[in-house]
Design an enzyme around this catalytic site. Structure first.
Site, PDB file in Angstrom:
ATOM      1  CB  ALA A  64      -0.888  -0.014   1.233  1.00 27.17           C
ATOM      2  N   GLY A 107       0.599  -4.973   1.069  1.00 27.27           N
ATOM      3  CA  GLY A 107      -0.732  -5.029   0.450  1.00 27.27           C
ATOM      4  C   GLY A 107      -0.690  -5.628  -0.957  1.00 27.27           C
ATOM      5  CD  GLU A 110      -2.169  -7.706   3.505  1.00 32.13           C
ATOM      6  OE1 GLU A 110      -1.935  -6.512   3.232  1.00 32.13           O
ATOM      7  OE2 GLU A 110      -2.679  -8.063   4.586  1.00 32.13           O
ATOM      8  CD  GLU A 130       2.385  -5.457   5.361  1.00 34.56           C
ATOM      9  OE1 GLU A 130       3.293  -6.309   5.413  1.00 34.56           O
ATOM     10  OE2 GLU A 130       1.397  -5.571   4.618  1.00 34.56           O
TER      11      GLU A 130
HETATM   12  N1  DAK Z   1       4.552   3.191  -0.986  1.00 31.70           N
HETATM   13  C1  DAK Z   1       4.903   4.341  -1.591  1.00 31.70           C
HETATM   14  N2  DAK Z   1       5.977   4.453  -2.404  1.00 31.70           N
HETATM   15  C2  DAK Z   1       6.718   3.364  -2.613  1.00 31.70           C
HETATM   16  C3  DAK Z   1       6.402   2.112  -2.014  1.00 31.70           C
HETATM   17  C4  DAK Z   1       5.245   2.053  -1.165  1.00 31.70           C
HETATM   18  N3  DAK Z   1       4.837   0.934  -0.597  1.00 31.70           N
HETATM   19  N4  DAK Z   1       7.345   1.216  -2.410  1.00 31.70           N
HETATM   20  C5  DAK Z   1       8.183   1.884  -3.224  1.00 31.70           C
HETATM   21  N5  DAK Z   1       7.821   3.160  -3.344  1.00 31.70           N
HETATM   22  C6  DAK Z   1       8.458   4.220  -4.135  1.00 31.70           C
HETATM   23  C7  DAK Z   1       9.756   4.696  -3.481  1.00 31.70           C
HETATM   24  O1  DAK Z   1       9.475   5.624  -2.482  1.00 31.70           O
HETATM   25  C8  DAK Z   1      10.474   5.283  -4.675  1.00 31.70           C
HETATM   26  O2  DAK Z   1       9.908   6.546  -4.947  1.00 31.70           O
HETATM   27  P1  DAK Z   1      10.880   7.827  -5.310  1.00 31.70           P
HETATM   28  O3  DAK Z   1      11.778   7.953  -4.149  1.00 31.70           O
HETATM   29  O4  DAK Z   1      11.565   7.391  -6.577  1.00 31.70           O
HETATM   30  O5  DAK Z   1       9.905   8.944  -5.502  1.00 31.70           O
HETATM   31  C9  DAK Z   1      10.086   4.371  -5.807  1.00 31.70           C
HETATM   32  O6  DAK Z   1       8.886   3.693  -5.394  1.00 31.70           O
HETATM   33  C10 DAK Z   1      11.128   3.332  -6.109  1.00 31.70           C
HETATM   34  O7  DAK Z   1      11.429   2.672  -4.893  1.00 31.70           O
HETATM   35  P2  DAK Z   1      12.918   2.521  -4.329  1.00 31.70           P
HETATM   36  O8  DAK Z   1      13.786   3.638  -4.795  1.00 31.70           O
HETATM   37  O9  DAK Z   1      12.805   2.295  -2.868  1.00 31.70           O
HETATM   38  O10 DAK Z   1      13.370   1.197  -5.078  1.00 31.70           O
HETATM   39  P3  DAK Z   1      14.407   0.099  -4.588  1.00 31.70           P
HETATM   40  O11 DAK Z   1      14.549  -0.821  -5.742  1.00 31.70           O
HETATM   41  O12 DAK Z   1      15.618   0.735  -3.998  1.00 31.70           O
HETATM   42  O13 DAK Z   1      13.661  -0.677  -3.404  1.00 31.70           O
HETATM   43  C11 DAK Z   1      11.794  -1.792  -2.367  1.00 31.70           C
HETATM   44  C12 DAK Z   1      12.530  -1.423  -3.685  1.00 31.70           C
HETATM   45  C13 DAK Z   1      10.499  -2.516  -2.759  1.00 31.70           C
HETATM   46  C14 DAK Z   1      12.673  -2.760  -1.560  1.00 31.70           C
HETATM   47  C15 DAK Z   1      11.510  -0.529  -1.561  1.00 31.70           C
HETATM   48  O14 DAK Z   1      10.887   0.413  -2.419  1.00 31.70           O
HETATM   49  C16 DAK Z   1      10.607  -0.761  -0.391  1.00 31.70           C
HETATM   50  O15 DAK Z   1      11.048  -1.309   0.636  1.00 31.70           O
HETATM   51  N6  DAK Z   1       9.342  -0.347  -0.509  1.00 31.70           N
HETATM   52  C17 DAK Z   1       8.382  -0.407   0.559  1.00 31.70           C
HETATM   53  C18 DAK Z   1       7.903  -1.830   0.755  1.00 31.70           C
HETATM   54  C19 DAK Z   1       6.926  -1.937   1.911  1.00 31.70           C
HETATM   55  O16 DAK Z   1       7.264  -1.645   3.049  1.00 31.70           O
HETATM   56  N7  DAK Z   1       5.709  -2.353   1.613  1.00 31.70           N
HETATM   57  C20 DAK Z   1       4.666  -2.497   2.582  1.00 31.70           C
HETATM   58  C21 DAK Z   1       3.906  -1.212   2.673  1.00 31.70           C
HETATM   59  S1  DAK Z   1       2.680  -1.243   3.964  1.00 31.70           S
HETATM   60  C22 DAK Z   1      -4.783  -2.158   4.957  1.00 31.70           C
HETATM   61  C23 DAK Z   1      -4.530  -2.143   3.636  1.00 31.70           C
HETATM   62  C24 DAK Z   1      -3.243  -2.323   3.189  1.00 31.70           C
HETATM   63  C25 DAK Z   1      -2.219  -2.476   4.044  1.00 31.70           C
HETATM   64  C26 DAK Z   1      -2.475  -2.535   5.368  1.00 31.70           C
HETATM   65  C27 DAK Z   1      -3.765  -2.359   5.832  1.00 31.70           C
HETATM   66  N8  DAK Z   1      -6.118  -1.944   5.441  1.00 31.70           N
HETATM   67  C28 DAK Z   1      -7.129  -1.671   4.472  1.00 31.70           C
HETATM   68  C29 DAK Z   1      -6.484  -2.132   6.772  1.00 31.70           C
HETATM   69  C30 DAK Z   1      -0.908  -2.605   3.524  1.00 31.70           C
HETATM   70  C31 DAK Z   1       0.161  -2.014   4.026  1.00 31.70           C
HETATM   71  C32 DAK Z   1       1.407  -2.038   3.280  1.00 31.70           C
HETATM   72  O17 DAK Z   1       1.504  -2.600   2.218  1.00 31.70           O
END
Ligand code: DAK
Length: 254
Positions: A64, A107, A110, A130
């Site tokens: 997300a 997400g 998921e 997360e």
């Molecule tokens: N959100 C926003 N931007 C994201 C993102 C994300 N999840 N993942 C990547 N990006 C963006 C980065 O910020 C970057 O943007 P700029 O800086 O270029 O503007 C761009 O995508 C490229 O990413 P990176 O530069 O970081 O690329 P790398 O290859 O170095 O790294 C990576 C890739 C996937 C390892 C890294 O981007 C990363 O760790 N991303 C976050 C992964 C993460 O933590 N995902 C979980 C998010 S929390 C719910 C619904 C949904 C959820 C929960 C509850 N309810 C309805 C109750 C879900 C929650 C989540 O998913």
């Protein structure tokens, strides 16, 4: 309706949805969820669509959108609901397949979990990171992941936030298949599923989905009613006749 965060493609009986926010690795935002919900609503009613593929531009989805969630208070977090859309996809009456390349995280993973079938290529990285953000999976992951791969492996993934590669994902039973080209292989699988009798397929999916939510006796009862109702279809006649006549069945969905 025009779409900003996804693109659509039709290949005969297959509907293909591509998540399309490559600048954010297809992070799921409110608009994307709204658009997904709309497409599944439309394709549910479209009898020409027999299977749907969800895939992503370069990556599947890296979760997300963290920017959206940063300043949430608990009420806003509760309102940020994927539940309705994910439930619609899970209950969709035709097979839904995920073609996974690159990141399928949080997400995004998921979303892959609500699909019926997951095919990934060597570039795929799957995980629920997360915990590293001070939260935990909240879009069905704590339920669907342990159902799929068992509580021990699910806790390992959710508690550690560790991302796994495709070989591990296959070994865990998280994906059905590893392919050289995830989308090409998924299209082939979807075409195979699109040739099956739609009513029997729909009922089998309902039975399997329900089996986890109702007690065993009710599940068996439901199965026997659903099974018997296949005998009201032409496809049952066609399938059995084709077997006896030693030819390939032609299912029409009636
Ligand atoms: N959100 C926003 N931007 C994201 C993102 C994300 N999840 N993942 C990547 N990006 C963006 C980065 O910020 C970057 O943007 P700029 O800086 O270029 O503007 C761009 O995508 C490229 O990413 P990176 O530069 O970081 O690329 P790398 O290859 O170095 O790294 C990576 C890739 C996937 C390892 C890294 O981007 C990363 O760790 N991303 C976050 C992964 C993460 O933590 N995902 C979980 C998010 S929390 C719910 C619904 C949904 C959820 C929960 C509850 N309810 C309805 C109750 C879900 C929650 C989540 O998913």
């Amino acid at each position: 309706m025009s779409y900003d965060c996804i693109s659509l493609n039709r290949r005969e009986k297959i509907g293909i949805i591509k998540l399309q926010r490559p600048e954010a690795l297809n992070a799921l935002n409110h608009q994307m969820i709204k658009e997904l919900d709309q497409v599944f609503m439309e394709w549910e009613a479209d009898e020409y669509v027999r299977a749907v593929i969800i895939t992503g531009e370069k990556n599947f989805a890296a979760g997300a959108d963290i920017n959206d969630m940063l300043d949430f208070n608990p009420e806003q977090a509760r309102a940020f609901s994927f539940r309705h859309c994910f439930a619609r996809i899970e209950a969709f009456s035709k097979p839904v397949l995920a073609a996974i390349s690159g990141f399928a995280l949080g997400g995004g993973m998921e979303l892959a979990l609500v699909c019926d079938w997951r095919i990934a290529d060597k570039t795929a990285r799957l995980g629920l990171p997360e915990i590293n953000l001070g939260i935990f999976p909240g879009a069905g992951g704590t339920l669907r992941l342990p159902r799929l791969i068992g509580a021990a492996r699910a806790k390992e993934m959710i508690f550690s936030g560790r991302t796994i590669n495709v070989e591990q994902a296959l070994q865990y039973g998280l994906i059905n298949q590893l392919a050289d080209d995830a989308l090409a292989e998924t299209i082939q699988t979807a075409e195979m599923l699109a040739s099956k009798p739609p009513v029997a397929l729909k009922l089998a999916k309902q039975c399997i989905n329900q089996a986890f939510d109702i007690d065993g006796t009710k599940a068996i009862e439901f199965e026997s009613i659903a099974w018997a109702s296949c005998f009201a279809t032409r496809d049952q006649q066609e399938g059995m006749k084709a077997f006896i006549e030693k030819r390939k069945p032609e299912f029409t969905g009636t």
